[in-house]
Design a protein around this motif. Structure first.
Motif, PDB file in Angstrom:
ATOM      1  N   ARG A   1     -22.205 -62.858  30.677  1.00  0.00           N
ATOM      2  CA  ARG A   1     -23.074 -64.028  30.394  1.00  0.00           C
ATOM      3  C   ARG A   1     -22.863 -65.577  31.050  1.00  0.00           C
ATOM      4  O   ARG A   1     -23.504 -66.076  31.797  1.00  0.00           O
ATOM      5  CB  ARG A   1     -23.629 -63.985  28.844  1.00  0.00           C
ATOM      6  N   GLU A   2     -21.704 -65.838  30.814  1.00  0.00           N
ATOM      7  CA  GLU A   2     -21.132 -67.109  31.179  1.00  0.00           C
ATOM      8  C   GLU A   2     -19.998 -67.355  32.253  1.00  0.00           C
ATOM      9  O   GLU A   2     -19.993 -68.339  32.567  1.00  0.00           O
ATOM     10  CB  GLU A   2     -20.573 -67.926  29.898  1.00  0.00           C
TER      11      GLU A   2
ATOM     12  N   ALA B   1     -15.701 -69.493  31.278  1.00  0.00           N
ATOM     13  CA  ALA B   1     -15.950 -69.838  29.752  1.00  0.00           C
ATOM     14  C   ALA B   1     -15.175 -68.895  28.873  1.00  0.00           C
ATOM     15  O   ALA B   1     -15.211 -69.083  27.562  1.00  0.00           O
ATOM     16  CB  ALA B   1     -17.440 -69.269  29.891  1.00  0.00           C
TER      17      ALA B   1
ATOM     18  N   ARG C   1     -13.741 -69.375  22.681  1.00  0.00           N
ATOM     19  CA  ARG C   1     -15.172 -68.769  22.803  1.00  0.00           C
ATOM     20  C   ARG C   1     -15.300 -67.360  22.523  1.00  0.00           C
ATOM     21  O   ARG C   1     -16.245 -67.028  22.077  1.00  0.00           O
ATOM     22  CB  ARG C   1     -15.340 -69.287  24.450  1.00  0.00           C
TER      23      ARG C   1
END
Length: 195
Positions: free
Chosen positions: A30-31, A35, A40
Motif C-alpha cells: 500500500r505505502e 514506509a 509502522r
C-alpha cells in the motif's frame, strides 16, 4: 525468523509472526518500501516495536520472511495441482495455471516482494525454477508427449519469462481477465511443445 517447526514455538507465537508478516505485506503493497519501518509494521499489526523485534531481530528479517512465505505458499499451491495431473502436458497446464492463478490471488504479497527486491536487492528461496521445468519438458520429449523440435531449457526459460512477467503485469492491472491470460498462455505453450 523463527520457523513454524521450531521446538517450543506456541500457536500464539506462530500467529503473532503471521500477523507481523501480513502487516509488512500490507505496508509494502500500500505505502511502499520506504514506509515499511519496524514501527509502522508494528502499528499495522496492532502490536509494539519490541514485540516485532522479539519475533524478527531486524527489519531485514521481516523482509526475508515476506519473501520466504510467498515462495513456500506458492510452491505448496502449485505442487498439489501439478502432482494431481497425469500426463506431462497436463502437468505443464497445471504448472502454468496454478502459478499464474497464485500470482493473481496473492497480488499484494507479490507486489510486496517486488518492492523488497527492488530496494533491498534480490532475495530468493534458493530454488531453481527452470531446471525442474526443463526436466518435465525433456521427459515429455522422451515419451513423445512433447515434440522434439525445441530445446527444453530454452522453452523452460520462455515459460518462466511469461510467469515472471505476469507477476508484474497482474499487480499493475488488478482488473485483468486472469482466466483469459491463463488460457492464452496454455494455448501458446501447447502449440510450442506439440508433437
Amino acid at each position: 525468523m523463527r520457523s513454524d517447526s521450531e521446538p517450543g514455538l506456541t500457536r500464539t507465537q506462530r500467529a503473532r509472526q503471521a500477523d507481523i508478516v501480513d502487516a509488512a505485506i500490507a505496508i509494502l503493497d500500500r505505502e511502499g518500501f520506504a514506509a515499511a519501518s519496524v514501527e509502522r509494521i508494528a502499528a499495522e499489526a496492532g502490536t509494539t516495536k519490541s514485540t516485532v523485534l522479539y519475533h524478527f531481530k531486524t527489519k531485514e528479517a521481516i523482509y526475508e520472511a515476506v519473501v520466504v512465505t510467498l515462495f513456500q505458499a506458492g510452491a505448496a499451491y502449485m505442487t498439489e495441482r501439478i502432482m494431481a495431473a497425469d500426463s506431462r502436458p497436463d502437468k505443464l497446464h497445471a504448472y502454468l495455471s496454478s502459478n499464474l492463478s497464485f500470482i493473481a490471488e496473492h497480488a499484494a504479497h507479490v507486489n510486496a516482494v517486488h518492492r523488497i527486491q527492488e530496494n533491498a536487492g534480490p532475495s530468493g528461496d534458493g530454488s531453481d525454477a527452470v531446471t525442474p521445468l526443463a526436466h518435465l519438458l525433456a521427459s515429455g520429449q522422451e515419451t513423445g508427449e512433447f515434440g522434439s523440435h525445441f530445446d527444453p531449457e530454452v522453452m523452460a526459460l520462455a515459460i518462466r519469462a511469461i510467469v515472471d512477467g505476469a507477476s508484474f503485469h497482474f499487480t499493475a492491472h488488478p482488473g485483468l481477465d486472469v482466466p483469459h491470460y491463463v488460457d492464452e498462455a496454455i494455448q501458446l505453450f501447447d502449440r510450442a511443445t506439440a508433437p
